[in-house]
Scaffold this active site. Structure first.
Site, PDB file in Angstrom:
ATOM      1  N   ASN A  94       0.803  -1.220   0.000  1.00 30.39           N
ATOM      2  CA  ASN A  94       0.000   0.000   0.000  1.00 30.39           C
ATOM      3  C   ASN A  94       0.841   1.277   0.000  1.00 30.39           C
ATOM      4  O   ASN A  94       0.354   2.328  -0.407  1.00 30.39           O
ATOM      5  CB  ASN A  94      -0.923   0.002   1.229  1.00 30.39           C
ATOM      6  CG  ASN A  94      -1.558   1.352   1.468  1.00 30.39           C
ATOM      7  OD1 ASN A  94      -2.463   1.769   0.758  1.00 30.39           O
ATOM      8  ND2 ASN A  94      -1.055   2.075   2.475  1.00 30.39           N
ATOM      9  N   TYR A 158       3.512   9.727 -10.982  1.00 25.09           N
ATOM     10  CA  TYR A 158       2.604   8.902 -10.184  1.00 25.09           C
ATOM     11  C   TYR A 158       1.818   7.933 -11.069  1.00 25.09           C
ATOM     12  O   TYR A 158       1.706   6.740 -10.764  1.00 25.09           O
ATOM     13  CB  TYR A 158       1.643   9.823  -9.423  1.00 25.09           C
ATOM     14  CG  TYR A 158       0.724   9.128  -8.443  1.00 25.09           C
ATOM     15  CD1 TYR A 158       1.188   8.690  -7.209  1.00 25.09           C
ATOM     16  CD2 TYR A 158      -0.620   8.927  -8.753  1.00 25.09           C
ATOM     17  CE1 TYR A 158       0.337   8.069  -6.300  1.00 25.09           C
ATOM     18  CE2 TYR A 158      -1.479   8.311  -7.858  1.00 25.09           C
ATOM     19  CZ  TYR A 158      -0.994   7.879  -6.638  1.00 25.09           C
ATOM     20  OH  TYR A 158      -1.844   7.257  -5.740  1.00 25.09           O
TER      21      TYR A 158
END
Length: 251
Positions: A94, A158
């Site tokens: 995560n 990203y």
């Protein structure tokens, strides 16, 4: 009659667990009966506070400082986990950061930081965990991607990592299927976390206009899907990506 919880006897590791989605996933895996959930984060102080809030006795949630971008540190920390608990049944990758900028203004540092934390970390953690999962003929790997994987202005770094997470997930799933190890991804949309609260208001408002449910998601709504993918309820699901975006993407 005692009810068996779906993650009973399982050892889980969650990266980036100090807050937001990672903390919610840790909480859900704990509630669903995992014997132990090892929570990893670079911010040890915040991580320990989260772990204490979730499990005051300190028996089910264990906090460990770890920079998942550092392969040597990952090998050391995961080695300690293996020594202490003998296995890792569930790995939730995560940990992630943003360093947003329009590409013509993006620095090499902004690019490199995102690649190392958001993508290379998966190599680092899986490199340690996968051999053990192959040996035990069982494992659940859940990688957190993003709807940004489909492209987002100001996030070439990203978006590249989150698209990379999907390719990594599918390829590893094909390699490990014969070893009873499933590998899946979740692509959250706009979720109410510290990261999204730092977004300019006009950007978040525009995103909400494109969301059929017309609201931000909650970390717990990602955690419930992560728990499904970490359990045997998802035994015939692998190489997949579940979009949890309120309908932001419908493809």
């Amino acid at each position: 009659m005692r009810t068996v919880k779906k993650l009973e006897s399982k050892v889980a590791v969650v990266t980036g667990a100090a807050q937001g989605i990672g903390a919610a996933i840790t909480k859900r895996l704990m509630e669903d009966g995992a014997d132990v959930v090892v929570a990893l984060d670079l911010n040890l102080e915040q991580l320990e506070a989260t772990a204490k809030e979730l499990d005051a006795a300190g028996k089910q949630v264990v906090a460990k400082k770890c920079n998942v971008a550092d392969k040597e540190e990952v090998a050391k920390v995961f080695g300690e986990i293996m020594d202490e608990y003998g296995k890792v049944d569930i790995l939730v990758n995560n940990a992630g950061i943003t360093r947003d900028a329009m590409f013509h203004k993006m620095s090499q540092e902004q690019w490199d930081q995102i690649i190392s934390v958001n993508l290379s970390s998966l190599y680092n953690t899986c490199k340690v965990v996968v051999p053990k999962m192959r040996e035990q003929n069982y494992g659940k790997i859940v990688n957190i991607s993003s709807t940004s994987a489909w492209g987002n202005a100001g996030q070439t770094n990203y978006a590249a990592t989150k698209a990379g997470v999907l390719g990594f997930t599918r390829s590893l799933a094909k390699e490990l299927g014969g070893k009873n190890v499933t590998v899946n991804a979740i692509a959250p949309g706009l979720i109410e976390t510290a990261m999204t609260k730092a977004m300019p208001e006009h950007i978040s408002s525009m995103a909400l206009m494109l969301c059929p449910l017309a609201r931000m998601g909650q970390p717990e709504e990602i955690a419930s899907v992560a728990s499904f993918l970490a359990s045997d309820d998802s035994s015939f699901v692998t190489g997949d990506c579940i979009q949890v975006s309120g309908g932001f993407l419908m493809a």
